[in-house]
Design an enzyme around this catalytic site. Structure first.
Site, PDB file in Angstrom:
ATOM      1  N   GLY A  25      -0.690  -0.427 -64.827  1.00  0.00           N
ATOM      2  CA  GLY A  25       0.005  -0.323 -63.649  1.00  0.00           C
ATOM      3  C   GLY A  25      -0.589   0.316 -62.673  1.00  0.00           C
TER       4      GLY A  25
ATOM      5  N   CYS B 189      -0.969  -4.413 -58.250  1.00  0.00           N
ATOM      6  CA  CYS B 189      -0.242  -4.492 -59.576  1.00  0.00           C
ATOM      7  C   CYS B 189       1.013  -3.843 -59.340  1.00  0.00           C
ATOM      8  CB  CYS B 189      -0.947  -3.679 -60.593  1.00  0.00           C
ATOM      9  SG  CYS B 189      -0.015  -3.858 -62.283  1.00  0.00           S
TER      10      CYS B 189
END
Length: 346
Positions: free
Chosen positions: A180, A185
């Site tokens: 993450g 992302c």
């Protein structure tokens, strides 16, 4: 349900404290590393920075450009077999380029065909999935290691020490760390899953090094100082996506906008990537990446020089003559603010 109360840190939460140094110039710093991989038995020497296996970053052109600086590239997964074979056959012996693959049967069969034709030139493999905690991923890694004992395997992604240990015991030479933190992302937004990247690096490095394994910090670096923090936290390799995006070698689509040139950059779990490579987002999942337009940045060489210069400078501030000494000489201090941005960001 349980809550972990211990504080976890990201790059922006800390600075590295300067220490007495006998270095008189950044040119005295050796930022290369030497490793012997636990499973493959192969040796490595180079600058341990890897271009990410994104289709606008992990290109043949990027691999050739970074190879001049002894840096590595993880190729994206979407090259055809014939062009991969031709590329690896022409690869200089000292170059470090990772063949990237997923864990489907088609991925494995494609790899076997390329490996058979290109031979020992395919010496480094990146097994890359978004979620490295699944049994199917572990099973695939074990089978790949059993059938190809001499290849150097990088595998991930995970963010916790116990899973870093698991991957190393199951055949990984290098564990890819990060869920993450990437600039394009959206996994944390879409799923609520993640782990602050600096703490993930520190914890996974401690676990991996205890077993003779290595880690690659993947994601979250936005400046050369972040690479210094990653190496200071124990990362053996650092993987870069956004910091290397937008250059000639990325082969991305260039568009004219507001009198300037822009380049498309997107995450590999974004709608843009799945439309391009998978015929769209499957009806059982959601996009976990985004698409952005970056300023066109020309050849990657100037950016590379800036990155390497920043890491060298960090070493001089703490008295590390070699990059491998940086983690031993790093003391992190927690901060509420890193930068004075009164005149904006540069």
């Amino acid at each position: 349900m349980r809550i972990e109360e211990e504080l976890k840190l990201d790059f922006q939460d800390v600075l590295i404290r300067p220490k007495r140094s006998t270095l008189t110039s950044r040119s005295e710093v050796d930022i290369s590393r030497e490793f012997a991989f636990r499973h493959s038995g192969r040796s490595y020497r180079g600058v341990p920075i890897i271009a990410a296996n994104m289709d606008t970053v992990g290109t043949f052109e990027m691999a050739r450009a970074l190879g001049q600086f002894q840096m590595a590239t993880a190729l994206h997964k979407h090259y055809g077999e014939a062009e991969l074979v031709d590329f690896f056959r022409a690869l200089p012996p000292a170059a470090t380029v990772f063949y990237s693959m997923g864990i489907t049967r088609e991925d494995y069969e494609k790899f076997c065909r390329v490996k058979q034709l290109a031979g020992d030139a395919v010496a480094h493999v990146c097994v890359d999935v978004a979620n490295g905690y699944t049994k199917s991923f572990i099973d695939f890694l074990q089978r790949l290691r059993e059938k190809h004992p001499q290849i150097t395997l990088m595998a991930g992604n995970v963010v916790t020490g116990e899973m870093a240990e698991e991957l190393i015991l199951d055949g990984a030479d290098i564990v890819k760390v990060g869920i993450g933190p990437g600039s394009v992302c959206t996994t944390r937004k879409m799923t609520g899953i993640g782990y602050p990247q600096l703490s993930a690096i520190i914890e996974c490095a401690d676990a991996a090094h205890g077993l003779g394994g290595l880690i690659c910090a993947d994601g979250g670096c936005t400046s050369p100082g972040d690479l210094a923090k990653a190496f200071g936290g124990g990362a053996d390799f650092v993987m870069l996506g956004g910091m290397l995006a937008g250059h000639d070698e990325c082969m991305g689509e260039v568009a004219e906008q507001d009198g300037g040139r822009k380049v498309r950059f997107y995450g590999m779990s974004s709608r843009a990537a799945m439309d391009k490579h998978a015929g769209g987002v499957a009806n059982y999942r959601a996009s976990e990446g985004k698409e952005v337009l970056l300023d066109y940045r020309g050849p990657v060489e100037a950016t590379v020089q800036e990155i390497l210069g920043g890491v060298r400078s960090a070493c001089t501030y703490v008295g590390a003559h070699k990059l491998r000494e940086l983690s031993k000489r790093t003391t992190f201090i927690r901060v509420a603010r890193q930068l004075n941005e009164v005149f904006g960001q540069s």
